[in-house]
Enzyme design. Structure first.
Site, PDB file in Angstrom:
ATOM      1  N   ASP A  90      68.789 -19.335 -19.697  1.00 39.66           N
ATOM      2  CA  ASP A  90      67.454 -18.660 -20.690  1.00 39.66           C
ATOM      3  C   ASP A  90      66.837 -19.884 -20.554  1.00 39.66           C
ATOM      4  O   ASP A  90      66.876 -20.916 -20.809  1.00 39.66           O
ATOM      5  CB  ASP A  90      68.641 -18.097 -21.871  1.00 39.66           C
ATOM      6  CG  ASP A  90      67.531 -17.862 -22.514  1.00 39.66           C
ATOM      7  OD1 ASP A  90      66.130 -18.395 -22.660  1.00 39.66           O
ATOM      8  OD2 ASP A  90      68.109 -17.874 -24.244  1.00 39.66           O
TER       9      ASP A  90
ATOM     10  N   HIS B 116      71.104 -17.787 -27.884  1.00 42.48           N
ATOM     11  CA  HIS B 116      70.457 -17.324 -28.720  1.00 42.48           C
ATOM     12  C   HIS B 116      71.384 -15.871 -28.697  1.00 42.48           C
ATOM     13  O   HIS B 116      71.457 -15.373 -27.354  1.00 42.48           O
ATOM     14  CB  HIS B 116      69.405 -17.180 -28.248  1.00 42.48           C
ATOM     15  CG  HIS B 116      67.977 -17.007 -29.036  1.00 42.48           C
ATOM     16  ND1 HIS B 116      67.774 -15.351 -28.993  1.00 42.48           N
ATOM     17  CD2 HIS B 116      66.947 -17.363 -30.134  1.00 42.48           C
ATOM     18  CE1 HIS B 116      66.760 -15.430 -30.174  1.00 42.48           C
ATOM     19  NE2 HIS B 116      66.289 -16.307 -30.654  1.00 42.48           N
TER      20      HIS B 116
ATOM     21  N   CYS C 274      68.710 -17.200 -35.413  1.00 38.80           N
ATOM     22  CA  CYS C 274      69.808 -16.223 -33.659  1.00 38.80           C
ATOM     23  C   CYS C 274      70.487 -16.740 -33.109  1.00 38.80           C
ATOM     24  O   CYS C 274      70.540 -16.001 -31.699  1.00 38.80           O
ATOM     25  CB  CYS C 274      67.749 -15.959 -33.062  1.00 38.80           C
ATOM     26  SG  CYS C 274      66.872 -14.748 -34.090  1.00 38.80           S
TER      27      CYS C 274
ATOM     28  N   LYS D 233      56.789 -19.992 -27.156  1.00 39.97           N
ATOM     29  CA  LYS D 233      56.914 -21.157 -27.112  1.00 39.97           C
ATOM     30  C   LYS D 233      56.851 -22.477 -26.788  1.00 39.97           C
ATOM     31  O   LYS D 233      57.007 -23.824 -26.230  1.00 39.97           O
ATOM     32  CB  LYS D 233      59.020 -21.064 -26.646  1.00 39.97           C
ATOM     33  CG  LYS D 233      59.610 -20.123 -27.246  1.00 39.97           C
ATOM     34  CD  LYS D 233      60.040 -20.205 -28.949  1.00 39.97           C
ATOM     35  CE  LYS D 233      61.586 -19.303 -28.631  1.00 39.97           C
ATOM     36  NZ  LYS D 233      62.014 -18.995 -29.970  1.00 39.97           N
TER      37      LYS D 233
ATOM     38  N   GLN E 214      63.719 -22.537 -23.921  1.00 43.44           N
ATOM     39  CA  GLN E 214      63.480 -23.672 -24.953  1.00 43.44           C
ATOM     40  C   GLN E 214      64.145 -25.075 -23.770  1.00 43.44           C
ATOM     41  O   GLN E 214      63.455 -26.085 -24.227  1.00 43.44           O
ATOM     42  CB  GLN E 214      64.496 -23.968 -25.964  1.00 43.44           C
ATOM     43  CG  GLN E 214      64.607 -23.242 -26.837  1.00 43.44           C
ATOM     44  CD  GLN E 214      63.690 -23.458 -28.129  1.00 43.44           C
ATOM     45  OE1 GLN E 214      62.815 -24.025 -27.705  1.00 43.44           O
ATOM     46  NE2 GLN E 214      64.163 -22.193 -28.956  1.00 43.44           N
TER      47      GLN E 214
HETATM   48  C1  LIG Z   1      66.932 -20.312 -26.650  1.00 45.30           C
HETATM   49  C2  LIG Z   1      65.903 -18.634 -27.038  1.00 45.30           C
HETATM   50  N1  LIG Z   1      66.359 -17.825 -25.938  1.00 45.30           N
HETATM   51  C3  LIG Z   1      66.109 -16.994 -26.232  1.00 45.30           C
HETATM   52  C4  LIG Z   1      64.554 -16.477 -27.175  1.00 45.30           C
HETATM   53  C5  LIG Z   1      64.021 -15.267 -26.900  1.00 45.30           C
HETATM   54  O1  LIG Z   1      62.342 -15.505 -27.132  1.00 45.30           O
HETATM   55  P1  LIG Z   1      61.421 -13.861 -27.300  1.00 45.30           P
HETATM   56  O2  LIG Z   1      61.804 -13.519 -28.415  1.00 45.30           O
HETATM   57  O3  LIG Z   1      60.823 -14.809 -26.739  1.00 45.30           O
HETATM   58  O4  LIG Z   1      62.134 -12.830 -26.491  1.00 45.30           O
HETATM   59  C6  LIG Z   1      64.729 -18.075 -28.160  1.00 45.30           C
HETATM   60  C7  LIG Z   1      63.773 -17.800 -29.004  1.00 45.30           C
HETATM   61  O5  LIG Z   1      63.525 -17.017 -29.690  1.00 45.30           O
HETATM   62  C8  LIG Z   1      65.355 -18.802 -28.073  1.00 45.30           C
HETATM   63  O6  LIG Z   1      64.972 -20.137 -28.763  1.00 45.30           O
END
Ligand SMILES: Cc1ncc(COP(=O)(O)O)c(C=O)c1O
Lengths: 413, 159
Positions: free
Chosen positions: A207, A130, A371, A233, A210
């Site tokens: 990370d 991401h 993203c 999430k 998910q």
């Molecule tokens: C795999 C992953 N990493 C990071 C993020 C970023 O999360 P947040 O926008 O809650 O900081 C997301 C969500 O969009 C994600 O799916």
């Protein structure tokens, strides 16, 4: 809390009634929500916890002798205690409360990596990440002259593990890898990956944005140094998140942001920083949100991660079967180990048009690059349509999705 | 229901958005490709979906647009809009093209009724007014047109 499904032969959960927002029509049709990977809906238990906090307990934390401040502090710190158990951290010191995965990763990039990096050093990421597990590393590499190395993925959207291992050279300071790909649903073998990285003395950040909503997370078993995730999430409020860090590393790291709460003593020319975890929590936090996150932890643990996983695996199989039966539908990301996400293309209809037509049928999915533009580039696509599952989804939802896709096909025929 | 003020859409509105004229231009875009004689080039980016569209113009010494072409990926709405744009502006003076920009974008965003102009085929894009999330798809090519004429080098974004 909902009870197990009475037809105990079915792994499906029956918790939809816990989620008030799902009880509405969109464009004249009952809402089908298949966008939990972007943001999951919140159960009444979370909404009530946040409301109760606002209605009865709100005050600033860690700074008042009065009753409300004490209650707010207890509620906030109580949430931290639940998160310690939830991910099996060693202690409260290892759980930093943040605004989300993005903030958690930036904290590690700036506070852990930046002071240690220089020319000749490397940060290793993967092609599946991401943007929030990519851009913070690009920034810190620019700041320090270090090099960003990207491990490849195959045509199924799986990490190429041999290549990844080869990239784990002694000049790599840190590996940042997603637990589960938000764009494709690929589950990475993070425990093995951490094991290989540790043989090379590489620090590992996972990370887990998910990962946490879909499986039991034990950070000690995984062996990673950092694990980042977001509240929204996992059925909690937006603007909340967690950074788990090994105490030994967190102790060594300088504070990231300065302000109230993160200090013990301030003189005009210097400060004595607070102990962990407060050293990394400058300023008044999102107290109500974190209280809600604590309630989300209770909610997920109440169902049990095994039952969540069984429900989602069953539904993902069902969804994959139903959707791939549609002529012209091509799944993107066909990893052997996947969870809760199906990304796809339909004929040559642009994902954006699919999204509009589905919304018109009351079906909410995500369309676009999710993203994760590098993932899309790897597949030579501008974007995909993505349906993602949560505890509240059912086979009916999947049937409605399949029907709406047939409508899109007819319209574009 | 909390979203009572957001009007719910009927199938008519969906058919209005994806009129046959729009689908025809989306599937068989006119003037699609590179323009070897281009004097002006501009890129439009829709960060919401990551779509990119490149518009090229051949403008003569009298500021008349002799030819136009576009390429890139996009949804049906953005491709149809770009295709209709090229059909509209070829042969026009730059100033006339800019006037079309004003009239079309105000029509699509619903701020005015195209300043009274009969938009002809471009009327078909008006279906987006019932789909706020899609207005930017329809205006992308038009913003690229303006920036191509005004010769700004920065890619234009719909944000
Ligand atoms: C795999 C992953 N990493 C990071 C993020 C970023 O999360 P947040 O926008 O809650 O900081 C997301 C969500 O969009 C994600 O799916």
């Amino acid at each position: 809390m909902s009870q197990p499904n009475p037809q105990s032969s079915s792994p499906l959960l029956d918790v939809r009634a816990d989620f008030p927002v799902l009880d509405q029509d969109v464009n004249g049709k009952p809402l089908v929500y298949l966008d939990s990977a972007a943001s999951a809906q919140q159960p009444r238990q979370v909404i009530d916890a946040v409301a109760d906090y606002h209605l009865k307990d709100h005050a600033n934390v860690h700074r008042g002798v009065h009753t409300l401040s004490q209650r707010a502090t207890d509620a906030f710190e109580g949430a931290r205690d639940r998160i310690v158990e939830f991910v099996n951290a060693n202690s409260r010191k290892e759980i930093i409360l943040t605004a989300g995965t993005t903030e958690s990763i930036n904290l590690v990039a700036q506070s852990f990596a930046r002071p240690r990096l220089g020319k000749g050093d490397k940060i290793l990421v993967t092609h599946l990440e991401h943007h929030s597990n990519m851009v913070p590393w690009q920034l810190v590499c620019e700041q320090t002259g270090a090099e960003l190395v990207v491990a490849p993925i195959d045509d199924h959207g799986q990490l190429m593990l041999d290549e990844l291992r080869e990239l784990m050279t002694p000049d790599v300071l840190l590996l940042a890898v997603g637990h589960v790909s938000n764009a494709l649903g690929t589950v990475n073998p993070v425990k093995d990956i951490v094991g290989w990285a540790k043989q090379q003395d590489i620090t590992v950040l996972v990370d887990g944005a998910q990962g946490v909503p879909h499986m039991d997370i034990d950070v000690q078993d995984l062996g990673c140094d950092f694990y980042a995730f977001s509240g929204h999430k996992m059925y909690g409020p937006t603007g909340t998140g967690v950074l788990y860090g090994r105490e030994e590393l967190l102790e060594e790291m300088p504070p990231w942001q300065g302000g109230g709460d993160m200090i013990l003593e301030v003189f005009v020319d210097r400060s004595v920083f607070n102990e962990l975890p407060y050293k990394f929590e400058a300023g008044t936090p999102n107290i109500a949100g974190i209280v809600g996150l604590g309630a989300a932890v209770d909610y997920l643990r109440g169902i049990g991660p095994e039952r969540v996983a069984a429900h989602e695996h069953y539904l993902l199989d069902y969804m994959t079967e139903q959707l791939t039966a549609i002529e012209g539908l091509k799944p993107i990301g066909t990893a052997e180990h996947k969870t809760s996400v199906l990304s796809f293309m339909l004929d040559d209809i642009h994902p954006h048009d699919i999204g509009t037509i589905l919304d018109h049928e009351g079906v909410a999915i995500r369309t676009g690059h999710h993203c994760a533009m590098p993932v899309m580039q790897r597949f030579g696509l501008p974007g995909t349509a993505r349906a993602s599952l949560g505890v509240y989804n059912s086979t009916d939802d999947v049937d409605r999705l399949a029907n709406a896709l047939l409508t899109a096909k007819r319209l574009f025929a | 229901m909390s979203s009572g003020h957001v009007q719910s859409l009927s199938s008519d509105e969906l058919r209005e958005l994806y009129r046959s004229l729009i689908l025809d231009h989306a599937k068989n875009p006119r003037h699609f490709g590179k323009l070897d004689t281009a004097t002006h080039t501009s890129e439009g980016i829709n960060p919401l979906c990551g779509d990119k569209l490149r518009l090229q113009l051949e403008v003569d010494a009298e500021h008349r647009i002799r030819d136009a072409a576009f390429e890139g990926t996009g949804c049906a709405i953005s491709v149809a809009s770009a295709s209709l744009l090229t059909e509209t502006i070829i042969g026009l003076h730059e100033d006339e093209a800019l006037a079309w920009f004003d009239d079309v974008t105000s029509h699509l965003t619903g701020t005015s009724d195209a300043n009274g102009r009969d938009l002809g085929k471009l009327q078909a894009l008006g279906g987006v007014r019932d789909f706020p999330a899609r207005v930017k798809c329809a205006t992308l090519a038009w913003h690229a047109l303006r920036s191509a004429i005004e010769n700004t080098d920065e890619p234009v974004s719909t944000e």
